[in-house]
Design a protein around this motif. Structure first.
Motif, PDB file in Angstrom:
ATOM      1  N   ALA A 214       0.825  -1.208   0.000  1.00 49.00           N
ATOM      2  CA  ALA A 214       0.000   0.000   0.000  1.00 49.00           C
ATOM      3  C   ALA A 214       0.857   1.256   0.000  1.00 49.00           C
ATOM      4  N   VAL A 215       2.048   1.184   0.525  1.00 47.12           N
ATOM      5  CA  VAL A 215       2.995   2.297   0.477  1.00 47.12           C
ATOM      6  C   VAL A 215       3.912   2.152  -0.740  1.00 47.12           C
ATOM      7  N   PHE A 216       4.419   0.953  -0.942  1.00 46.72           N
ATOM      8  CA  PHE A 216       5.368   0.704  -2.032  1.00 46.72           C
ATOM      9  C   PHE A 216       4.756   1.063  -3.392  1.00 46.72           C
ATOM     10  N   ASP A 217       3.545   0.556  -3.652  1.00 47.55           N
ATOM     11  CA  ASP A 217       2.899   0.824  -4.938  1.00 47.55           C
ATOM     12  C   ASP A 217       2.489   2.291  -5.078  1.00 47.55           C
ATOM     13  N   THR A 218       2.110   2.921  -3.974  1.00 43.71           N
ATOM     14  CA  THR A 218       1.771   4.340  -4.024  1.00 43.71           C
ATOM     15  C   THR A 218       2.991   5.178  -4.381  1.00 43.71           C
ATOM     16  N   CYS A 219       4.143   4.812  -3.832  1.00 40.10           N
ATOM     17  CA  CYS A 219       5.373   5.520  -4.179  1.00 40.10           C
ATOM     18  C   CYS A 219       5.700   5.364  -5.659  1.00 40.10           C
ATOM     19  N   GLN A 220       5.489   4.173  -6.192  1.00 38.38           N
ATOM     20  CA  GLN A 220       5.739   3.969  -7.617  1.00 38.38           C
ATOM     21  C   GLN A 220       4.776   4.804  -8.462  1.00 38.38           C
ATOM     22  N   HIS A 221       3.543   4.943  -8.005  1.00 38.20           N
ATOM     23  CA  HIS A 221       2.577   5.799  -8.690  1.00 38.20           C
ATOM     24  C   HIS A 221       3.061   7.248  -8.696  1.00 38.20           C
ATOM     25  N   LEU A 222       3.583   7.698  -7.567  1.00 39.38           N
ATOM     26  CA  LEU A 222       4.056   9.072  -7.474  1.00 39.38           C
ATOM     27  C   LEU A 222       5.298   9.301  -8.328  1.00 39.38           C
ATOM     28  N   GLU A 223       6.108   8.266  -8.496  1.00 40.64           N
ATOM     29  CA  GLU A 223       7.272   8.391  -9.381  1.00 40.64           C
ATOM     30  C   GLU A 223       6.830   8.717 -10.800  1.00 40.64           C
ATOM     31  N   ALA A 224       5.712   8.111 -11.222  1.00 42.68           N
ATOM     32  CA  ALA A 224       5.197   8.375 -12.561  1.00 42.68           C
ATOM     33  C   ALA A 224       4.696   9.809 -12.695  1.00 42.68           C
ATOM     34  N   LEU A 225       4.429  10.459 -11.566  1.00 47.66           N
ATOM     35  CA  LEU A 225       3.951  11.843 -11.573  1.00 47.66           C
ATOM     36  C   LEU A 225       5.079  12.843 -11.340  1.00 47.66           C
ATOM     37  N   GLY A 226       6.301  12.345 -11.241  1.00 47.00           N
ATOM     38  CA  GLY A 226       7.440  13.243 -11.115  1.00 47.00           C
ATOM     39  C   GLY A 226       8.170  13.197  -9.793  1.00 47.00           C
ATOM     40  N   ALA A 227       7.709  12.393  -8.864  1.00 51.22           N
ATOM     41  CA  ALA A 227       8.411  12.271  -7.584  1.00 51.22           C
ATOM     42  C   ALA A 227       9.701  11.473  -7.770  1.00 51.22           C
ATOM     43  N   GLU A 228      10.694  11.794  -6.973  1.00 45.73           N
ATOM     44  CA  GLU A 228      11.910  10.985  -6.907  1.00 45.73           C
ATOM     45  C   GLU A 228      11.883  10.233  -5.584  1.00 45.73           C
ATOM     46  N   VAL A 229      11.971   8.914  -5.656  1.00 49.46           N
ATOM     47  CA  VAL A 229      11.830   8.082  -4.464  1.00 49.46           C
ATOM     48  C   VAL A 229      13.096   7.295  -4.216  1.00 49.46           C
ATOM     49  N   THR A 230      13.604   7.369  -2.997  1.00 46.84           N
ATOM     50  CA  THR A 230      14.737   6.556  -2.558  1.00 46.84           C
ATOM     51  C   THR A 230      14.207   5.419  -1.710  1.00 46.84           C
ATOM     52  N   TYR A 231      14.541   4.175  -2.106  1.00 51.79           N
ATOM     53  CA  TYR A 231      14.105   2.987  -1.374  1.00 51.79           C
ATOM     54  C   TYR A 231      15.284   2.449  -0.569  1.00 51.79           C
ATOM     55  N   LEU A 232      15.248   2.636   0.739  1.00 57.26           N
ATOM     56  CA  LEU A 232      16.339   2.169   1.589  1.00 57.26           C
ATOM     57  C   LEU A 232      16.307   0.646   1.702  1.00 57.26           C
ATOM     58  N   MET A 233      17.472   0.019   1.595  1.00 55.52           N
ATOM     59  CA  MET A 233      17.570  -1.427   1.763  1.00 55.52           C
ATOM     60  C   MET A 233      17.931  -1.733   3.215  1.00 55.52           C
ATOM     61  N   PRO A 234      17.134  -2.522   3.896  1.00 55.89           N
ATOM     62  CA  PRO A 234      17.440  -2.847   5.297  1.00 55.89           C
ATOM     63  C   PRO A 234      18.610  -3.810   5.396  1.00 55.89           C
ATOM     64  N   ALA A 235      19.153  -3.950   6.592  1.00 58.47           N
ATOM     65  CA  ALA A 235      20.170  -4.963   6.849  1.00 58.47           C
ATOM     66  C   ALA A 235      19.507  -6.340   6.818  1.00 58.47           C
ATOM     67  N   SER A 236      20.295  -7.375   6.977  1.00 60.84           N
ATOM     68  CA  SER A 236      19.766  -8.742   6.905  1.00 60.84           C
ATOM     69  C   SER A 236      18.767  -9.055   8.013  1.00 60.84           C
ATOM     70  N   ASP A 237      18.731  -8.220   9.064  1.00 64.22           N
ATOM     71  CA  ASP A 237      17.758  -8.431  10.136  1.00 64.22           C
ATOM     72  C   ASP A 237      16.494  -7.604   9.943  1.00 64.22           C
ATOM     73  N   GLY A 238      16.427  -6.846   8.838  1.00 67.48           N
ATOM     74  CA  GLY A 238      15.225  -6.098   8.518  1.00 67.48           C
ATOM     75  C   GLY A 238      15.210  -4.663   8.991  1.00 67.48           C
ATOM     76  N   LEU A 239      16.228  -4.235   9.733  1.00 66.96           N
ATOM     77  CA  LEU A 239      16.259  -2.893  10.286  1.00 66.96           C
ATOM     78  C   LEU A 239      17.039  -1.932   9.395  1.00 66.96           C
ATOM     79  N   ILE A 240      16.591  -0.673   9.383  1.00 68.01           N
ATOM     80  CA  ILE A 240      17.395   0.380   8.784  1.00 68.01           C
ATOM     81  C   ILE A 240      18.050   1.160   9.921  1.00 68.01           C
ATOM     82  N   THR A 241      19.075   1.924   9.593  1.00 65.32           N
ATOM     83  CA  THR A 241      19.767   2.717  10.615  1.00 65.32           C
ATOM     84  C   THR A 241      19.479   4.196  10.406  1.00 65.32           C
TER      85      THR A 241
END
Length: 381
Positions: free
Chosen positions: A106-133
């Motif tokens: 619901a967030v991921f696909d919405t961000c992709q929709h916004l990219e088509a409208l001109g948004a620039e989206v950075t997708y952070l990759m989590p560590a192997s335990d699922g956490l971002i820093t």
């Protein structure tokens, strides 16, 4: 011939409506059926009062003001309103969005929709335990960053992100912070002020309320563009006749969660740990996906090596579990969440999410442990 229903361990997909919630809802289908927007007679006044009371109950659970709660059809709509509404209101000034690769669709696909409208989206990759820093997020921020959207707790692996720290960083940088807290609200303490949250999405059916109703918390002063036109309900942010029975159910579910959350958190974490440890001890070549410290109390995601994933799920005829989000269960691809953690495709296919809930009992856990052990051993033979 009667068949016994399997033990339900898929509470992250949806929860049953608590009987106390249903009791609170029933009058609003029949004798108290008024439209909350009808302000000229008793039926409308009753409905409006019920909605106002439910709004207070929702707000109280997350530490908000009732004036900051907007009712929606669920968390998907709330996420869409938060992200699209922010971008449409302010995207001409800033157009950069930061989110995480393991977000709900619901967030991921919405961000992709916004990219088509001109948004620039950075997708952070989590560590192997699922956490971002926090450092990872800080490095991704730019002068034109408008919005950061980070899921409070992941629906597949249960990992809880450092939300308060993320919120504090965004507040310092004057960046709007949204969190999809669908899996967290009602299960662990959530406080929008403590966590510096500007926008928060939630859904009733994840906390023993009905399907088809949710809410978006909008901090006072945050500007959004409405996504539905026609009547300017909900302070002009969400048009449409209010679902009074659903709203009453959501309010009651929030009230019940607030009174029992800490006890349930402790009880379910004990049951979850027993289930997890016994499976790991009884079945060789198994391991848990995601961080085992910072996670929801009722969720574990376990991979089973040397087993065909489809055969594994089909053989679990005494338990109801899943291998990922209910929103993507029709797909044959391995979980994108587990792939983001670096889990190989064969293991991702053979990973099972066990999510416990309010009506899970010790006997259910013991039977599940025995069933999982027997099924995996038989498939490996």
């Amino acid at each position: 011939m009667e068949y016994s229903r399997p033990i339900y361990l898929d509470y992250n997909a949806t929860t049953p409506v608590d009987p106390r919630v249903l009791d609170a809802m029933l009058p609003w289908f029949t004798e108290q059926f008024g439209n909350a927007a009808s302000r000229t007679h008793l039926y409308g006044w009753e409905a409006a009062d019920a909605v106002a009371h439910a709004r207070q109950q929702v707000a109280r659970l997350i530490g908000a003001s009732e004036k900051e709660i907007i009712f929606t059809s669920g968390a998907t709509e709330a996420n869409n309103l938060a992200l699209k509404g922010t971008f449409e209101a302010l995207g001409a000034q800033k157009n950069h969005i930061v989110t995480v690769a393991t977000e709900h669709k619901a967030v991921f696909d919405t961000c992709q929709h916004l990219e088509a409208l001109g948004a620039e989206v950075t997708y952070l990759m989590p560590a192997s335990d699922g956490l971002i820093t926090l450092e990872q997020l800080e490095n991704a921020l730019r002068p034109d960053t408008l919005l950061v959207s980070v899921m409070y707790a992941n629906n597949e692996i249960g990992v809880i992100q450092p939300i308060a720290d993320i919120g504090r960083l965004c507040r310092e940088r004057v960046i709007i912070f949204h969190t999809d807290a669908t899996q967290a609200v009602g299960k662990i303490p959530v406080d929008v002020a403590r966590d510096n949250i500007d926008l928060l999405s939630l859904s009733a059916h994840k906390l023993y309320g009905p399907k088809g109703i949710g809410a978006l918390y909008v901090r006072k002063g945050i500007k959004l563009t409405a996504q539905l036109d026609g009547g300017r309900h909900e302070r002009g942010l969400r048009s449409g006749t209010l679902n009074v029975p659903g709203i009453v159910g959501l309010g009651k579910a929030c009230q019940l969660a607030g009174t029992s959350m800490l006890e349930e958190e402790k009880r379910l974490s004990i049951l979850r740990d027993r289930l997890e440890n016994e499976i790991l001890n009884a079945v060789i070549d198994t391991h848990v996906n995601g961080n085992r410290t910072y996670r929801l109390p009722q969720t574990t995601n376990i991979s089973f090596e040397n087993v065909d994933g489809e055969a594994l799920l089909m053989s679990f005829n005494r338990i109801a579990v899943s291998n990922g989000s209910a929103c993507t269960s029709a797909l044959i691809e391995p979980s994108y969440v587990l792939k983001a953690l670096g889990v190989p495709d064969d293991l991702a296919h053979a990973s099972v999410r066990f999510s416990l809930g309010r009506f899970t009992r010790e006997a259910d856990v013991e039977e599940t442990i025995a069933h999982v052990r027997d099924v995996v051993e038989r498939l490996r033979r």
